[in-house]
Enzyme design. Sequence first.
Site, PDB file in Angstrom:
ATOM      1  N   LEU A  74      28.653  42.122 101.233  1.00  0.00           N
ATOM      2  CA  LEU A  74      28.750  40.864 100.506  1.00  0.00           C
ATOM      3  C   LEU A  74      27.810  39.861 101.163  1.00  0.00           C
ATOM      4  O   LEU A  74      27.762  39.762 102.394  1.00  0.00           O
ATOM      5  CB  LEU A  74      30.173  40.306 100.563  1.00  0.00           C
ATOM      6  CG  LEU A  74      31.180  40.744  99.495  1.00  0.00           C
ATOM      7  CD1 LEU A  74      32.557  40.183  99.844  1.00  0.00           C
ATOM      8  CD2 LEU A  74      30.768  40.265  98.119  1.00  0.00           C
ATOM      9  N   ASP A  75      27.044  39.109 100.371  1.00  0.00           N
ATOM     10  CA  ASP A  75      26.184  38.071 100.928  1.00  0.00           C
ATOM     11  C   ASP A  75      27.028  37.068 101.719  1.00  0.00           C
ATOM     12  O   ASP A  75      28.198  36.852 101.395  1.00  0.00           O
ATOM     13  CB  ASP A  75      25.448  37.325  99.811  1.00  0.00           C
ATOM     14  CG  ASP A  75      24.351  38.163  99.183  1.00  0.00           C
ATOM     15  OD1 ASP A  75      23.946  39.159  99.806  1.00  0.00           O
ATOM     16  OD2 ASP A  75      23.905  37.819  98.071  1.00  0.00           O
TER      17      ASP A  75
END
Length: 404
Positions: A74-75
């Site tokens: 996930l960013d």
Amino acid sequence: MNGIFAIEKPSGISSNQFMMQVQKIFNNSAVFSKEIERATAERRKQFEQQTGKKASKRKLRKVSKVKMGHGGTLDPLASGVLVLGVGTGTKQLSQYLSGTVKVYETEALFGISTTSGDSEGEILSRNSVKHLKLEDVKTVEEKFRGSLKQTPPIYSALKMNGKSLHEYAREGKPLPRAIEPRQVTIYDLEILPKTLSKDHDYKLIETEDESNSQIVKDLNANMLFDTLYYSKEYVEKMNLPSEVAAIEPPIPLTDEEKQEIGELKDKYRAPLLHAKASVSSGTYIRSLVSDIGKAMRTSCYMTKLIRIQQQEWSLEKNNVFKLEDFTDKDEQVWAKVLEIVLEKGSSVNIVEELKNAESLYQQQIKDLKVKETEDLAGATGSTAQPVVEETEHNDLKRKHEESL
């Protein structure tokens, strides 16, 4: 303990950094200590047999901690479901890296496009939003639903000639070749009712920084010029000649809008895009947001992203841990629930199991207090109920842990 579980990652931290926080908690826990000791002793013996030397701490470092990995990054800006593997469970993570369905909820602002597609990038363009109507925005649900081509953003971890795209971007170096669009699937797209609302707390990102303007100009790839595609299903239904969307250029900012932004400054609020999307692996929500902006003859950049679901793990199903479950609850509570999840998987309602485990734990503590009181009374011949001080409570807790 070995297996797979999911935890909710907060915004503002990388997936790997967050996983290391969880790993540190497990490393310092009693429930994983025996496994760590076993693995360390095994590695020490193996090293000494192979070399005839005593293993140093550095040589034992890899096995002196809980083995962990995550199933899909996930960013840092994004929050939500992060699948983690423990011990031999790390071997199962490959099933989460491709071919899985993910559900995201996103918020974005109309009127600006950026190099990264989110609030951390440099401004590429400013466009009008006066013409936007909710019924028009909702038409993108059908236009993008299905199988379609999407160009990944330059600020991504994809590699070209052995180098990540985002490295080229941050160095201001042109790419060796154009980024190839790839086929993705948007299983469902819903434009939510808050869309076009200005009742939110998102300020527009700062105006262009002149020191970075040359870097932006040097980039030979950015989301502003990516080709817009509609889904195969929409193209076939509408009998269109091509998947390439035939749209008119974005509408420039009007003088009235420029004046409004200039006068309101930080108080100005751009219209919101609020959407929920169920997508295949490899789909970039930043690119989807940017494409929605283009389809509306304006621009759009992402301000918030939540991964609601990855495969069977979902925030809405209560089968995802929070970090606070491990930091704020006693180890005797979370360890029992974690063991159940690692054994039974996503079918476990973690919220309910934590309540049950907490209730059981508190009852066991009370039972130990009663027993301690009875033992003291029997030894002294007194029927008085002594007050249990904090130190006594800790002793009781220790005895309880030893009895498990």
